[in-house]
Scaffold this motif. Structure first.
Motif, PDB file in Angstrom:
ATOM      1  N   GLN A 254      21.375  -4.050 -75.520  1.00 57.08           N
ATOM      2  CA  GLN A 254      20.651  -5.071 -76.274  1.00 57.08           C
ATOM      3  C   GLN A 254      19.895  -6.007 -75.327  1.00 57.08           C
ATOM      4  OE1 GLN A 254      22.676  -6.830 -79.707  1.00 57.08           O
ATOM      5  NE2 GLN A 254      24.352  -5.372 -79.480  1.00 57.08           N
ATOM      6  N   ARG A 255      20.483  -6.294 -74.177  1.00 58.70           N
ATOM      7  CA  ARG A 255      19.807  -7.129 -73.185  1.00 58.70           C
ATOM      8  C   ARG A 255      18.535  -6.442 -72.697  1.00 58.70           C
ATOM      9  NH1 ARG A 255      23.128  -8.113 -67.832  1.00 58.70           N
ATOM     10  NH2 ARG A 255      22.634  -5.904 -67.662  1.00 58.70           N
ATOM     11  N   THR A 256      18.606  -5.149 -72.427  1.00 57.28           N
ATOM     12  CA  THR A 256      17.427  -4.402 -71.971  1.00 57.28           C
ATOM     13  C   THR A 256      16.335  -4.418 -73.036  1.00 57.28           C
ATOM     14  OG1 THR A 256      18.775  -2.980 -70.559  1.00 57.28           O
ATOM     15  CG2 THR A 256      16.613  -2.141 -71.206  1.00 57.28           C
ATOM     16  N   TRP A 257      16.736  -4.252 -74.283  1.00 51.37           N
ATOM     17  CA  TRP A 257      15.756  -4.269 -75.370  1.00 51.37           C
ATOM     18  C   TRP A 257      15.075  -5.638 -75.447  1.00 51.37           C
ATOM     19  CZ3 TRP A 257      14.938  -7.105 -79.788  1.00 51.37           C
ATOM     20  CH2 TRP A 257      13.979  -6.590 -80.675  1.00 51.37           C
ATOM     21  N   ALA A 268      17.798 -13.261 -81.641  1.00 54.28           N
ATOM     22  CA  ALA A 268      18.947 -13.132 -80.748  1.00 54.28           C
ATOM     23  C   ALA A 268      19.703 -14.448 -80.636  1.00 54.28           C
ATOM     24  CB  ALA A 268      18.495 -12.644 -79.375  1.00 54.28           C
ATOM     25  N   ILE A 269      18.983 -15.552 -80.549  1.00 49.14           N
ATOM     26  CA  ILE A 269      19.630 -16.866 -80.485  1.00 49.14           C
ATOM     27  C   ILE A 269      20.434 -17.113 -81.761  1.00 49.14           C
ATOM     28  CG2 ILE A 269      19.200 -19.353 -80.487  1.00 49.14           C
ATOM     29  CD1 ILE A 269      18.914 -18.116 -77.749  1.00 49.14           C
ATOM     30  N   GLU A 270      19.872 -16.769 -82.916  1.00 47.62           N
ATOM     31  CA  GLU A 270      20.606 -16.951 -84.168  1.00 47.62           C
ATOM     32  C   GLU A 270      21.877 -16.106 -84.186  1.00 47.62           C
ATOM     33  OE1 GLU A 270      19.688 -19.345 -86.427  1.00 47.62           O
ATOM     34  OE2 GLU A 270      18.286 -19.725 -84.775  1.00 47.62           O
ATOM     35  N   GLU A 271      21.813 -14.910 -83.617  1.00 48.57           N
ATOM     36  CA  GLU A 271      22.996 -14.047 -83.596  1.00 48.57           C
ATOM     37  C   GLU A 271      24.066 -14.606 -82.659  1.00 48.57           C
ATOM     38  OE1 GLU A 271      25.399 -10.489 -84.384  1.00 48.57           O
ATOM     39  OE2 GLU A 271      24.220 -12.035 -85.410  1.00 48.57           O
ATOM     40  N   VAL A 272      23.658 -15.153 -81.537  1.00 51.31           N
ATOM     41  CA  VAL A 272      24.630 -15.803 -80.645  1.00 51.31           C
ATOM     42  C   VAL A 272      25.292 -16.970 -81.371  1.00 51.31           C
ATOM     43  CG1 VAL A 272      24.884 -17.188 -78.546  1.00 51.31           C
ATOM     44  CG2 VAL A 272      23.499 -15.104 -78.500  1.00 51.31           C
ATOM     45  N   LEU A 273      24.503 -17.786 -82.038  1.00 51.05           N
ATOM     46  CA  LEU A 273      25.040 -18.932 -82.766  1.00 51.05           C
ATOM     47  C   LEU A 273      25.989 -18.490 -83.875  1.00 51.05           C
ATOM     48  CD1 LEU A 273      21.744 -21.007 -83.005  1.00 51.05           C
ATOM     49  CD2 LEU A 273      23.808 -21.702 -81.757  1.00 51.05           C
ATOM     50  N   ARG A 274      25.692 -17.371 -84.510  1.00 46.78           N
ATOM     51  CA  ARG A 274      26.572 -16.851 -85.557  1.00 46.78           C
ATOM     52  C   ARG A 274      27.835 -16.240 -84.975  1.00 46.78           C
ATOM     53  NH1 ARG A 274      28.685 -12.572 -87.623  1.00 46.78           N
ATOM     54  NH2 ARG A 274      27.802 -11.269 -85.981  1.00 46.78           N
ATOM     55  N   PHE A 275      27.667 -15.372 -83.996  1.00 48.08           N
ATOM     56  CA  PHE A 275      28.771 -14.556 -83.495  1.00 48.08           C
ATOM     57  C   PHE A 275      29.786 -15.368 -82.696  1.00 48.08           C
ATOM     58  CE2 PHE A 275      30.646 -11.609 -80.382  1.00 48.08           C
ATOM     59  CZ  PHE A 275      31.148 -10.641 -81.244  1.00 48.08           C
ATOM     60  N   PHE A 323      28.433  -7.819 -82.563  1.00 44.12           N
ATOM     61  CA  PHE A 323      27.315  -8.573 -81.999  1.00 44.12           C
ATOM     62  C   PHE A 323      26.070  -7.697 -82.060  1.00 44.12           C
ATOM     63  CE2 PHE A 323      24.743  -9.797 -78.222  1.00 44.12           C
ATOM     64  CZ  PHE A 323      24.487 -11.112 -78.567  1.00 44.12           C
ATOM     65  N   ASP A 324      25.009  -8.202 -82.703  1.00 48.04           N
ATOM     66  CA  ASP A 324      23.815  -7.385 -82.921  1.00 48.04           C
ATOM     67  C   ASP A 324      22.584  -8.296 -82.956  1.00 48.04           C
ATOM     68  OD1 ASP A 324      21.882  -5.562 -83.601  1.00 48.04           O
ATOM     69  OD2 ASP A 324      22.652  -5.166 -85.616  1.00 48.04           O
ATOM     70  N   VAL A 325      21.790  -8.248 -81.884  1.00 44.42           N
ATOM     71  CA  VAL A 325      20.606  -9.110 -81.815  1.00 44.42           C
ATOM     72  C   VAL A 325      19.526  -8.664 -82.791  1.00 44.42           C
ATOM     73  CG1 VAL A 325      21.057  -9.726 -79.412  1.00 44.42           C
ATOM     74  CG2 VAL A 325      19.537  -7.789 -79.920  1.00 44.42           C
ATOM     75  N   HIS A 326      19.698  -7.483 -83.398  1.00 45.63           N
ATOM     76  CA  HIS A 326      18.728  -6.997 -84.386  1.00 45.63           C
ATOM     77  C   HIS A 326      19.102  -7.422 -85.808  1.00 45.63           C
ATOM     78  CE1 HIS A 326      17.213  -4.510 -81.128  1.00 45.63           C
ATOM     79  NE2 HIS A 326      18.414  -3.982 -80.973  1.00 45.63           N
ATOM     80  N   ARG A 327      20.181  -8.160 -85.964  1.00 45.97           N
ATOM     81  CA  ARG A 327      20.664  -8.537 -87.289  1.00 45.97           C
ATOM     82  C   ARG A 327      19.618  -9.376 -88.026  1.00 45.97           C
ATOM     83  NH1 ARG A 327      25.832  -8.796 -89.330  1.00 45.97           N
ATOM     84  NH2 ARG A 327      26.683  -8.393 -87.234  1.00 45.97           N
TER      85      ARG A 327
END
Length: 397
Positions: A254-257, A268-275, A323-327
């Motif tokens: 996911q980091r590479t993407w 991705a920031i929203e997913e970090v805040l959620r996860f 954890f999914d930055v594409h969520r």
């Protein structure tokens, strides 16, 4: 093997190390949980957390919002612990400064300069600490840009802010070192607010120092208001950045993407805040008896609002423990909800996007070289240390 009796203690070692398994049990087994030993109730499902956060008439903040009442140190300027009409009047003093357009106009260039300089220094080292050298230093400097305190004070304020955040396992009150750091921070802002009253500048500190409410100048409220803004922006952003850097290190695909698709950074920031959000809980107090999930919470009872649990609620977020930055879909609650929604949320998001974009451009294959140290806190979640090798090869990463 039968599961153990459900006991949730936010001050204990279990909740500090990894609260998410017990959050799941709370949501499934006791969506309205009561801990008679500690004397609190807790809500953990998304809809309940959102409801309590919005319903200030039945769930007041005036009895404190921190589960250990650390905010009491900020005195009358701590408008997070005020309900209408006082809350709205105090919040209005700083609300304009936290508008997205104002933040971008006043701070974006400064945040980018700081991020570029810090990451450039880290990227050429064989070893570095992304928490110490970046994630905790940048938000302190960014708050200096916004508030207007001298850049040379940012490192000292960072150290005091971390000391103020520290808690001890099984202790329901802050340690003496935390109180001492809090008093030092308050003294700093008292001095600088007094300076701005005598010689105002074009900055947020001057706006606070010279503000009036209903025609009456702010007095003892001003230093606490400035300190609240600093601590809120510093703690939440520092935790958010360390959590983002940590989870991206553990998910290199996911980091590479993201490195190749920087337009994906806002999601991705929203997913970090959620996860794994920075703010795990706040406190409310019932103003009247409340019925919820077939149980009666008496008036005057502390209710812990578990944002970290709500953000992992499978009823709201499918496959919530992934954890999914594409969520897509679903609004995380790490910045709260209702009238007490975090004023600094736009700035936090901006800092997160700038830092991740800079890190992924300059050192996209950084690798953890040791176990990060969790910040010792009951209410916020992040890392104090994060040792890395900045310039790993793609194969190594």
């Amino acid at each position: 093997m039968a599961e153990t009796r459900l006991i949730y203690d936010p001050y204990g070692a279990q909740a500090h190390a990894d609260p998410y398994p017990i959050y799941r049990r709370l949501r499934d087994e006791a969506p309205l949980y009561h801990n008679p030993d500690r004397g609190f109730w807790a809500v953990s499902r998304y809809d309940d957390v959102a409801m309590v956060s919005r319903d200030w008439e039945r769930f007041t903040v005036t009895k404190g919002v921190d589960i250990d009442n650390a905010g009491d140190l900020l005195g009358p300027g701590f408008f997070l612990a005020q309900d209408p009409p006082v809350h709205g009047k105090m919040r209005a003093v700083v609300k304009q400064a936290f508008g997205l357009r104002t933040i971008r106009d006043l701070t974006e260039a400064g945040i980018r300069r700081e991020a570029e300089a810090l990451v450039a220094d880290i990227a050429v080292r064989p070893e570095a600490d992304l928490a110490v050298d970046l994630a905790w230093l940048l938000p302190s400097r960014a708050m200096g840009v916004l508030l207007g305190f001298p850049r040379e004070d940012a490192d000292r304020l960072r150290d005091l802010g971390i000391a103020f955040m520290r808690r001890e396992v099984d202790q329901t009150v802050p340690p003496a070192s935390s109180e001492e750091a809090g008093m030092a921070l308050m003294e700093y802002f008292e001095v600088i607010i007094d300076e701005r009253r005598r010689a105002p500048r074009d900055d947020l500190l001057s706006a606070i120092a010279t503000a009036t409410i209903d025609g009456v100048p702010l007095a003892g409220e001003a230093p606490g208001m400035a300190l609240l803004i600093y601590v809120g922006g510093f703690e939440n952003v520092g935790c958010m950045l360390t959590n983002a850097l940590y989870w991206l290190a553990l998910h290199p695909d996911q980091r590479t993407w993201l490195a190749a698709n920087p337009d994906g950074l806002p999601a991705a920031i929203e997913e970090v805040l959620r996860f794994d959000g920075p703010q795990q809980s706040f406190k409310r107090t019932t103003t009247q008896a409340v019925e919820l999930h077939g149980r009666r919470v008496p008036a005057g009872a502390p209710v812990y609002v578990l944002y970290g649990a709500a953000n992992r609620d499978e009823r709201k977020f499918p496959d919530a423990d992934r954890f999914d930055v594409h969520r897509t879909g679903g609004r995380q609650l790490s910045f709260g909800d209702g009238i007490h929604h975090c004023l600094g949320a736009p700035m936090a998001r901006l800092e997160g996007q700038i830092v991740l974009e800079t890190v992924l451009r300059r050192m996209p294959h950084y690798e953890l070289t040791g176990e990060p140290e969790l910040a010792p806190s009951h209410a916020v979640r992040g890392f104090l240390t994060m040792p890395v090798a900045p310039a790993c090869s793609p194969a190594a990463a």
